[in-house]
Write an enzyme that holds these catalytic residues in place. Structure first.
Site, short mmCIF file in Angstrom:
data_model
loop_
_atom_site.label_atom_id
_atom_site.label_comp_id
_atom_site.label_asym_id
_atom_site.label_seq_id
_atom_site.Cartn_x
_atom_site.Cartn_y
_atom_site.Cartn_z
N LYS A 1 -66.61 29.98 -59.65
CA LYS A 1 -65.42 29.01 -59.67
C LYS A 1 -65.17 27.97 -60.71
O LYS A 1 -63.88 28.08 -61.08
CB LYS A 1 -65.87 28.15 -58.23
N THR A 2 -65.94 27.39 -61.38
CA THR A 2 -65.63 26.44 -62.23
C THR A 2 -65.23 27.20 -63.51
O THR A 2 -64.24 26.82 -64.36
CB THR A 2 -66.92 25.48 -62.73
N ASP B 1 -60.30 21.34 -57.47
CA ASP B 1 -61.53 21.75 -57.19
C ASP B 1 -62.23 21.45 -55.95
O ASP B 1 -61.74 20.40 -55.59
CB ASP B 1 -62.62 21.09 -58.67
N GLU B 2 -62.87 22.20 -55.52
CA GLU B 2 -63.82 21.76 -54.09
C GLU B 2 -62.76 21.65 -52.88
O GLU B 2 -62.88 20.57 -52.26
CB GLU B 2 -64.65 20.85 -54.32
N GLN C 1 -68.02 27.03 -47.31
CA GLN C 1 -69.00 26.07 -47.88
C GLN C 1 -68.27 24.67 -47.32
O GLN C 1 -68.40 23.54 -47.99
CB GLN C 1 -69.12 26.23 -49.18
N ARG D 1 -78.18 29.50 -51.58
CA ARG D 1 -78.68 28.86 -52.83
C ARG D 1 -79.82 29.68 -53.66
O ARG D 1 -80.20 29.29 -54.69
CB ARG D 1 -79.33 27.38 -52.54
#
Length: 677
Positions: free
Chosen positions: A49-50, A240-241, A271, A630
């Protein structure tokens, strides 16, 4: 509106020759090179994503968009710093003109320029949490509310109520009705305090953290010229997010992007796990409705986990009705299936994890790359004890350490005093919980108590043989401030109960008595997260059942606390390995080679309260999804068959989490105790 990128004449100072098709996968490249217009990028866990956001910034610059016309919004200072560092690394030069940072930092920057329009000076002070608490206390004092007669919430709780109201864009009365029902009847008084607090901030040229967003939005809504200026300036907005935005942040983004509609939001609806602090899941879900014609890009290639873990993760989230359908696909080679371990009880679960850790370590694994994740603090109590016994180093990243939390220390102070009446610290901690008793008052009461307390004589002194602490407290009554008289009587009665022979030998019996004798009301007044703290105390009582005496229980608590405190004080040593214990909320964004997800019992995970609504259950399922994604190489899931009951209740048989029941059996290896042995 024209779909051409060059919206204003600009000769870019950034000359890049990036081969986007080579640097990115097909899905990432499609999002990065998207044409102008609204875009929703659904970026699955571990999908880069980043990286996608960074390359999007570079692509816009290549198209001639001035850096000061790009707004990049993130949630934390750490994320903002990392994002800006990676932009610089990719571009090979500083880019100071780019507007990048957290929502609050950008709000502060804008408000410094236009504060006078809102009745503030440019040099306004930003109140931290402690400053805000003191100012709210002042407002309560001015309001002439009898805080004792009405059991009025303390300033810290009021601050949380006000914050939740503004971030959810709802009234205080609505927040009380849904989140703080036990204060519902006080709505008029609490709303009055809020009005006073707002007026006080303006009079002292101060803003709290929430005001940086609230007043930023008000500035844009009330002042057309300012709104027009920033709508023209920010030709491209990247967020973002986005799944973590609240109503206030969503309104800000929508208003800023109203002119150009070049709003690209990046996130993962699967998420979204922060509804409890105001995040609005509907923001990401309804983005296409609010932005007609929005393009949706899905980035589903996962570079983190093995195919077996990803197949499990896809199955874990499948039952949610409200979601953008996605299928994480692996970029890695196969590995072992996730393991489901059914244990006899919580102690056996802890023993399994500890033994497996040692085996993995012997196989060449590094403890730094392994973690146990859990829904709530108390789920890891037995595990902490087992790791300590086996001398396995660990660190905790679940916020403040469990045994160091105020409510845990308050309740155990009662046990310490009954066990050791000469414990000055525990005595003073207890009396300072009472209204009107401060440090000096506690010193005075301690001196009186020490002089009055008498150790029971061998002949059985009628006054002290059964309840010597309560007897001494009763004799201290003349020294107690008037406003503490009733509370002192309650403390005396509570200690008398705790001193009874049938009670004083069992921490598991003592803890519920303390809670029910008035500490429950104290929690409501003093802590916004009252319900979770009550849950902690119930689980502490259950945890205490395994100890034969109160002394043993207190000794083990001290051992755990001291080990954790020593860990915090040690300097960082890269060669020293530590197993990680973390709540799932704290672990979001992290990854580990090996992950253990513990206490997967229905009513614990998902939590019992979450099951009241479909939305609550779906958020818990998203939390489960975050936990399993994770893991890079190995995933272990466990639950105990039996758990001790609270108070006088017997041990109960546990049902496995409903989330485990939704996973096809062929996707896991189920280990029984013989396999483990």
């Amino acid at each position: 509106m024209s779909r051409d990128y060059v919206l204003q004449p600009f000769q870019s100072a950034v000359h890049l020759q990036i081969d986007y098709a080579h640097e990115l996968n097909e899905q990432q490249c499609a999002a990065v090179t998207a044409p102008p217009g609204p875009a929703l990028v659904i970026a699955g866990a571990g999908s880069g994503k980043t990286r996608t956001l960074i390359y999007r910034v570079a692509y816009l610059l290549e198209q001639g968009i001035p850096p000061d016309r790009i707004l990049l919004l993130t949630f934390t200072n750490k994320a903002a710093g990392e994002m800006m560092r990676r932009v610089v690394d990719l571009l090979g030069q500083q880019l100071t003109a780019l507007w990048g940072g957290t929502f609050h930092s950008i709000g502060n920057r804008v408000l410094r320029q236009h504060a006078k329009l809102l009745g503030f000076e440019r040099d306004f002070t930003i109140l931290d949490r402690e400053d805000a608490k003191h100012l709210i206390s002042t407002c309560v004092g001015e309001s002439a509310i009898d805080v004792k007669a009405t059991r009025f919430p303390k300033a810290e709780v009021l601050g949380d109520i006000f914050s939740l109201a503004v971030n959810k864009q709802r009234s205080v009365a609505e927040i009380l009705g849904t989140e703080y029902g036990y204060f519902d009847t006080l709505a008029p008084q609490i709303e009055d305090v809020q009005k006073r607090y707002v007026a006080r901030k303006r009079a002292t040229n101060a803003m709290d953290f929430d005001d940086l967003l609230v007043l930023w939005l008000k500035l844009l809504q009330d002042h057309a010229d300012v709104r027009d200026h920033y709508q023209r300036r920010f030709q491209f907005i990247l967020v973002d997010e986005y799944q973590d935005t609240n109503k206030l942040q969503s309104d800000l983004i929508d208003l800023l992007g109203e002119r150009h509609h070049n709003v690209m939001v990046v996130g993962d609806d699967a998420q979204s796990i922060y509804a409890w602090r105001g995040a609005n899941f509907q923001n990401i879900l309804k983005f296409p409705d609010r932005y007609p014609g929005a393009k949706i890009y899905k980035i589903e290639t996962n570079y983190r986990s093995t195919p077996e873990i990803l197949t499990f993760a896809n199955a874990a989230i499948a039952a949610n009705l409200q979601q953008f359908a996605k299928q994480l696909t692996p970029a890695r080679q196969p590995g072992p299936k996730p393991v489901l371990m059914v244990c006899g009880d919580a102690a056996q679960q802890a023993a399994f994890i500890a033994q497996r850790l040692l085996e993995l370590r012997d196989e060449g694994g590094n403890l730094n790359n392994m973690a146990a994740l859990y829904r709530s603090h108390f789920h890891a109590l037995e595990l902490q004890l087992e790791l300590t016994r086996r001398n396995i180093p660990f660190s905790i990243t679940s916020g403040i350490r469990f045994f160091e939390q105020a409510h845990i220390k308050d309740v155990t102070a009662h046990l310490k005093l009954v066990t050791n009446p000469r414990d000055e610290l525990s005595f003073k901690r207890l009396v300072q919980l009472l209204p009107g008793v401060g440090g000096k008052g506690a010193d005075k009461l301690w001196r009186r108590f020490s002089s009055e307390f008498r150790v029971p004589s061998s002949e059985g002194d009628l006054d002290t043989s059964r309840n010597p602490i309560a007897a001494a407290l009763q004799k201290c009554s003349p020294s107690v401030p008037k406003k503490s008289t009733l509370a002192w009587s309650q403390l005396t009665a509570t200690c008398s109960q705790l001193e009874e022979t049938t009670v004083r030998q069992s921490a598991a019996k003592m803890i519920p008595l303390v809670v029910e004798a008035g500490y429950d009301d104290y929690l409501k007044e003093n802590f916004a997260n009252y319900r979770s703290r009550i849950d902690d105390l119930k689980q502490l009582a259950i945890f205490a059942q395994q100890f034969e005496s109160v002394d043993e229980f207190l000794s083990q608590m001290a051992l755990l606390t001291n080990v954790e405190a020593e860990d915090d004080k040690k300097p960082a040593d890269r060669d020293e390995e530590r197993f990680r214990l973390s709540s799932i909320h704290q672990a979001k964004g992290l990854e580990f080679d090996v992950v253990f997800v513990v206490m997967l019992c229905d009513g614990l995970f998902p939590s019992e309260r979450s099951l009241d609504t479909t939305e609550g259950e779906e958020e818990e399922r998203r939390l489960f999804y975050v936990a399993v994604t994770r893991a890079r190489n190995e995933l272990y899931l466990s639950y105990p068959l039996m758990r001790a009951g609270y108070g006088n209740s017997d041990a109960t048989f546990q049902q496995p989490s409903r989330f485990l029941g939704e996973i096809p059996k062929e996707l896991v290896d189920e280990w029984n105790l013989r396999t483990f042995a």
